[in-house]
Design an enzyme around this catalytic site. Sequence first.
Site, PDB file in Angstrom:
ATOM      1  CG  ASP A   1      33.467   1.144  31.948  1.00  0.00           C
ATOM      2  OD1 ASP A   1      34.398   0.708  31.224  1.00  0.00           O
ATOM      3  OD2 ASP A   1      33.440   2.303  32.399  1.00  0.00           O
TER       4      ASP A   1
ATOM      5  CG  ASP B   1      32.374 -12.187  21.299  1.00  0.00           C
ATOM      6  OD1 ASP B   1      33.553 -12.412  21.607  1.00  0.00           O
ATOM      7  OD2 ASP B   1      31.484 -12.055  22.152  1.00  0.00           O
TER       8      ASP B   1
ATOM      9  CG  ASN C   1      37.436 -10.634  26.196  1.00  0.00           C
ATOM     10  OD1 ASN C   1      36.746 -11.175  27.058  1.00  0.00           O
ATOM     11  ND2 ASN C   1      36.959 -10.352  25.002  1.00  0.00           N
TER      12      ASN C   1
END
Length: 299
Positions: A136, A214, A118
């Site tokens: 998930d 984020d 990520n």
Amino acid sequence: MTWQSADATIAEPIRVPVPLAELGEGPCWDQATSALYWVDIMASQVHRRGADGEHTCWDVGEPAGTVVPRAGGGLVIAAGTGFFALDPATGAVELLAATEPGNQPDQSEPDQPIIRMNDGGCDRAGRFYAGTMASDESPGKGALYRLERDHSVTTLMTGIGLSNGIGWGPDERLMYYIDSLTYRVDVLDYDPVTGDIGGRRPFASIGSGDVVPDGLAVDAEGGVWVAVWGGGIIQRYRPDGTRAGVVRLPAAHVTSCAFGGPGLDQLYITTAAGPGSSAGALFTCPAGVTGLPTHAYQG
């Protein structure tokens, strides 16, 4: 419902004329070429907008979490389960290093999540830090890694839920880090010589439910700018962790931000598909403060 902040608005963002992203992320400004790079994670794409406004896109074949310039030329991306070199001239992608063996669950077991890279970024010494998450978003499956300049990989933290924003204070004595599932930005002590980290502690709590912190960027005054997924905003925090202002976006899923422009005083903001009139768009606005530069990978 859009998450609200009562803080004063810093600036009104405008949309940059580039294609919408499914999951835009990881913006970075390359000062050497006056180009902005970012990724569309699930589309496996790296994007570039040049100084002349020309848009270019490369398909890298793996979900691309983030991208940084490479000091020797080209780009380095954290994608799939490793770090890759991308040659913009040919589009060729070459594996530099995989993350530690065994970071993927046994795929013979049913319903096991895929682990993927990520967000991340480079420190001033040119070491590339990036983390992982489960597809998930199950807790504890991710980790934080450092790609050394010799292409070896060091595991820095395990048990991470959703590894996200990372950045350094102006003197690189502090590192800011987000595990989105903790609903906070953390700060760590950082050794700029060795790259060692320690003393992880909370810096700012953000969000609840489906609203989470984020990506992030740090300015030259030590202010920390945090993208709030589900909140439709970028929130700026002072070095003491108090809120200092907000940028509101017409897209709920705000993913990350970076400083760019000739004076490093423009904020570039990525978003993802979802609620909002301009979901998935790239935005920019004046920041009112100078940002810290993107550092290239030195390997």
